[in-house]
Design a protein around this motif. Structure first.
Motif, PDB file in Angstrom:
ATOM      1  N   MET A   1       0.819  -1.231   0.000  1.00  0.00           N
ATOM      2  CA  MET A   1       0.000   0.000   0.000  1.00  0.00           C
ATOM      3  C   MET A   1       0.848   1.275   0.000  1.00  0.00           C
ATOM      4  SD  MET A   1      -3.379  -0.580   2.366  1.00  0.00           S
ATOM      5  CE  MET A   1      -3.300  -2.072   3.334  1.00  0.00           C
ATOM      6  N   PRO A   2       1.670   1.454  -1.039  1.00  0.00           N
ATOM      7  CA  PRO A   2       2.489   2.669  -1.071  1.00  0.00           C
ATOM      8  C   PRO A   2       1.639   3.942  -1.084  1.00  0.00           C
ATOM      9  CG  PRO A   2       2.545   1.526  -3.189  1.00  0.00           C
ATOM     10  CD  PRO A   2       1.863   0.612  -2.228  1.00  0.00           C
ATOM     11  N   GLU A   3       0.381   3.813  -1.564  1.00  0.00           N
ATOM     12  CA  GLU A   3      -0.500   4.983  -1.658  1.00  0.00           C
ATOM     13  C   GLU A   3      -0.854   5.577  -0.294  1.00  0.00           C
ATOM     14  OE1 GLU A   3      -1.255   1.913  -2.540  1.00  0.00           O
ATOM     15  OE2 GLU A   3      -3.088   1.285  -1.534  1.00  0.00           O
ATOM     16  N   MET A   4      -0.646   4.803   0.769  1.00  0.00           N
ATOM     17  CA  MET A   4      -0.934   5.325   2.114  1.00  0.00           C
ATOM     18  C   MET A   4       0.143   6.316   2.567  1.00  0.00           C
ATOM     19  SD  MET A   4      -3.645   4.367   3.781  1.00  0.00           S
ATOM     20  CE  MET A   4      -5.030   3.612   2.960  1.00  0.00           C
ATOM     21  N   GLY A   5       1.308   6.222   1.977  1.00  0.00           N
ATOM     22  CA  GLY A   5       2.375   7.167   2.315  1.00  0.00           C
ATOM     23  C   GLY A   5       3.084   6.887   3.634  1.00  0.00           C
ATOM     24  N   TYR A   6       2.985   5.656   4.156  1.00  0.00           N
ATOM     25  CA  TYR A   6       3.623   5.361   5.443  1.00  0.00           C
ATOM     26  C   TYR A   6       5.093   4.955   5.271  1.00  0.00           C
ATOM     27  CZ  TYR A   6      -0.863   5.378   7.969  1.00  0.00           C
ATOM     28  OH  TYR A   6      -2.044   5.740   8.559  1.00  0.00           O
ATOM     29  N   LYS A   7       5.518   4.734   4.051  1.00  0.00           N
ATOM     30  CA  LYS A   7       6.893   4.309   3.721  1.00  0.00           C
ATOM     31  C   LYS A   7       7.355   3.115   4.553  1.00  0.00           C
ATOM     32  CE  LYS A   7       8.657   8.901   2.977  1.00  0.00           C
ATOM     33  NZ  LYS A   7       9.864   9.633   3.325  1.00  0.00           N
ATOM     34  N   PRO A   8       6.775   1.939   4.285  1.00  0.00           N
ATOM     35  CA  PRO A   8       7.191   0.762   5.053  1.00  0.00           C
ATOM     36  C   PRO A   8       8.672   0.449   4.842  1.00  0.00           C
ATOM     37  CG  PRO A   8       5.237   0.298   3.720  1.00  0.00           C
ATOM     38  CD  PRO A   8       5.745   1.631   3.295  1.00  0.00           C
ATOM     39  N   VAL A   9       9.330  -0.037   5.888  1.00  0.00           N
ATOM     40  CA  VAL A   9      10.730  -0.461   5.767  1.00  0.00           C
ATOM     41  C   VAL A   9      10.772  -1.896   5.227  1.00  0.00           C
ATOM     42  CG1 VAL A   9      12.811  -1.044   7.073  1.00  0.00           C
ATOM     43  CG2 VAL A   9      11.646   1.133   7.483  1.00  0.00           C
ATOM     44  N   ASN A  10       9.905  -2.765   5.787  1.00  0.00           N
ATOM     45  CA  ASN A  10       9.865  -4.153   5.292  1.00  0.00           C
ATOM     46  C   ASN A  10       9.519  -4.176   3.805  1.00  0.00           C
ATOM     47  OD1 ASN A  10      10.190  -4.810   7.956  1.00  0.00           O
ATOM     48  ND2 ASN A  10       8.456  -6.227   8.051  1.00  0.00           N
ATOM     49  N   ARG A  11      10.136  -5.103   3.100  1.00  0.00           N
ATOM     50  CA  ARG A  11       9.854  -5.248   1.672  1.00  0.00           C
ATOM     51  C   ARG A  11       9.403  -6.672   1.377  1.00  0.00           C
ATOM     52  NH1 ARG A  11      12.163  -0.633  -0.859  1.00  0.00           N
ATOM     53  NH2 ARG A  11      11.733   0.834   0.813  1.00  0.00           N
TER      54      ARG A  11
END
Lengths: 242, 312
Positions: A196-206
């Motif tokens: 969900m990149p659209e949420m803008g939370y910038k997850p670290v896990n990939r």
């Protein structure tokens, strides 16, 4: 303070390979096992032997079907905290109990100051936080902070419980802030992506995507019906067709 | 989202309390408040009582209510913290205003003005707790804050009309206000519901899993066989099948009927006025509680995308 720290260089996190995860749930079980005695212990189970069983887990393994027919794939999908760079679960916390560590980016909950308002769980798009009814506080993945820095363990064991237990090595742990780290190279090589990149939370896990199958298309997967028999088989075919 | 009774009561009761405070302070500023001791005391008891009861009710939602004071510390980043700080700060001008009017006999315009500011800011903070949550499209949109403000003002006006009538006073302006604000609330709720029905979150099962490049994503096996916190808290879906009827209920019982009753009340004798405005408060209150219940029950959270929903 629930203000986010100025992003440190170090971003510890997980890389999960969806191509080889077999959906065995061992990571989820070992997570529960370790963390039931770890930083956020216990991971309470309510009514464990009754009719309405429920309990706190930091890691849940979903199974999805992606695509249709011969191009469809079954994908096992472990879901846990992504230790986002800009997580709203931290900034919405009214008490400062939910925080992101400056030194390694791990997102934690202080169980002594959490008031159990549940707002952080609403703010997390990924469902990474689970409320412990018995303790009255929110709980979440700690990235096994009590393992990765634990000098009483052998160095090989200083990884999160889910990583150490995965029988197919579908889970990798490391510093995603360092472009030269093993995990960063893996992400670059395999096209690792954010949820969900659209949420803008910038997850670290990939997550590493399932590889494209070599045989593509409907033709390759159909049974071979019309095969011309030759020699002895052709004679036998003729005899039996009489 | 699971509609917790404590939160529904908190947001509706404190909204009405702040709405009433704003109206009283406004009346004071424009010089409409006489030295009505009985009316003054009753109005403040109701307004401050509703705000206080709402705040206490919100503590009932907490896993550790005894640690609630800690929630006042993170006002720099958290709307919930800001709401708590503003709610407590607003008591100061509100009590000073009450004292100046009821006891001292001369309204402090400064306290009245600060009461209005405090009440409005607190209500905005309450609404922003919801309007700031990105995973919930039904909340994070431009309708949430105006709806909270308008409904607080509307229920406050219904209470003000009742209090005026109980003390033998007539306020045609308040009746007019109920009609105008009630119609604005109706328009806002219809607009909000059109927004809710007219679209979906940008997040889908495909973006949630990142598997969209392969094709449509469907749940094959859930991660657990029994329910869990996420499904109980975020996967609540009882109300949705009755949503249409409940929305109509909100419009008719929450707004239509109270507006009608308020006009009938001012036409009749004192007894009719009291009865009419009391029914208007009951009807409007019930409608707004159902509205708030729907606000939770109709809201979908993106975590449901991992549990079989294709859209959120």
């Amino acid at each position: 303070m629930t203000d986010l720290p100025t992003t440190g260089a170090k971003k510890l996190g997980l890389v999960i390979d969806l191509d080889i995860c077999v959906g065995c749930h061992a990571c989820a079980v070992n997570c529960k096992e370790w963390n039931d005695g770890g930083h956020s212990a216990p991971l309470t189970d309510l009514d464990p032997y009754g009719k309405d069983v429920s309990g706190v887990w930091f890691n849940r393994v979903h199974s999805f079907e992606a695509g249709d027919h011969e191009c469809g794939r079954t994908v096992h999908f472990p879901r846990s905290c992504l230790h986002c760079e800009t997580p709203d679960c931290v900034t919405v916390c009214p008490t400062g109990a939910s925080y992101k560590r400056e030194e390694d980016g791990i997102v934690l909950v202080n169980p002594d100051t959490c008031i159990g308002c549940k707002l952080c769980s609403w703010a997390c798009p990924y469902g990474a936080r689970e409320f412990d009814e018995a303790d009255g506080v929110m709980k979440k993945c700690t990235l096994c902070i009590d393992r990765i820095y634990n000098e009483t363990l052998d160095e090989i064991d200083r990884v999160p419980a889910c990583v150490s237990t995965c029988p197919v090595s579908a889970r990798h742990f490391g510093d995603l802030g360092d472009p030269e780290s093993k995990v960063s190279k893996l992400v670059a090589e395999r096209g690792g992506y954010d949820l969900m990149p659209e949420m803008g939370y910038k997850p670290v896990n990939r997550y590493l995507p399932p590889r494209t199958p070599k045989r593509q298309g409907a033709a390759a997967l159909k049974p071979s019906e019309q095969v011309e028999a030759k020699g002895f088989l052709a004679w036998l075919d003729r005899m039996l067709s009489r | 989202m699971h509609p917790a009774i404590s939160i529904i009561f908190f947001t509706t009761a404190s909204g009405a309390g702040y709405g009433l405070l704003v109206l009283l302070a406004w009346g004071a500023l424009v010089g409409h408040l006489g030295s009505q001791t009985g009316f003054g005391i009753a109005s403040f008891v109701v307004a401050i009582g509703l705000v206080g009861a709402g705040l206490l009710s919100s503590l009932g939602h907490l896993g550790h209510p005894e640690r609630a004071w800690r929630a006042l510390t993170q006002w720099r980043s958290s709307w919930l913290s800001r709401e708590g700080v503003m709610a407590i700060l607003t008591f100061l001008p509100a009590l000073a205003f009450a004292w100046s009017w009821v006891v001292a006999g001369e309204v402090s315009k400064l306290a009245a003005a600060l009461t209005i500011v405090g009440a409005l800011v607190t209500t905005v903070c309450t609404a922003m707790i919801y309007a700031s949550l990105k995973p919930i499209r039904a909340w994070r949109n431009p309708w949430t804050v105006p709806v909270y403000l308008t409904l607080g003002f509307y229920t406050g006006a219904l209470l003000a009309a009742l209090l005026l009538h109980v003390y033998g006073l007539r306020g045609p302006f308040v009746t007019f206000l109920i009609a105008v604000v009630g119609l604005v609330a109706t328009a806002l709720k219809i607009g909000y519901w059109m927004f809710l029905d007219g679209g979906r979150s940008a997040s889908t099962a495909e973006t949630a899993t990142g598997l969209g490049s392969i094709g449509k994503v469907k749940m094959l096996d859930p991660p657990h066989t029994e329910s869990n916190y996420l499904l109980k808290e975020m996967g609540y879906r009882v109300a949705r099948k009755h949503a249409r009827k409940l929305r109509l209920f909100v419009l008719l019982v929450g707004f239509g009927l109270p507006i009608l009753l308020s006009f009938l009340a001012v036409q009749g004798s004192d007894a009719v006025a009291i009865a009419g405005s009391l029914l208007a408060v009951a009807s409007g209150g019930l409608g707004v509680v159902v509205e708030r219940w729907l606000f939770f029950a109709e809201a979908r959270h993106t975590v449901t995308l991992y549990y079989g929903s294709s859209t959120a």
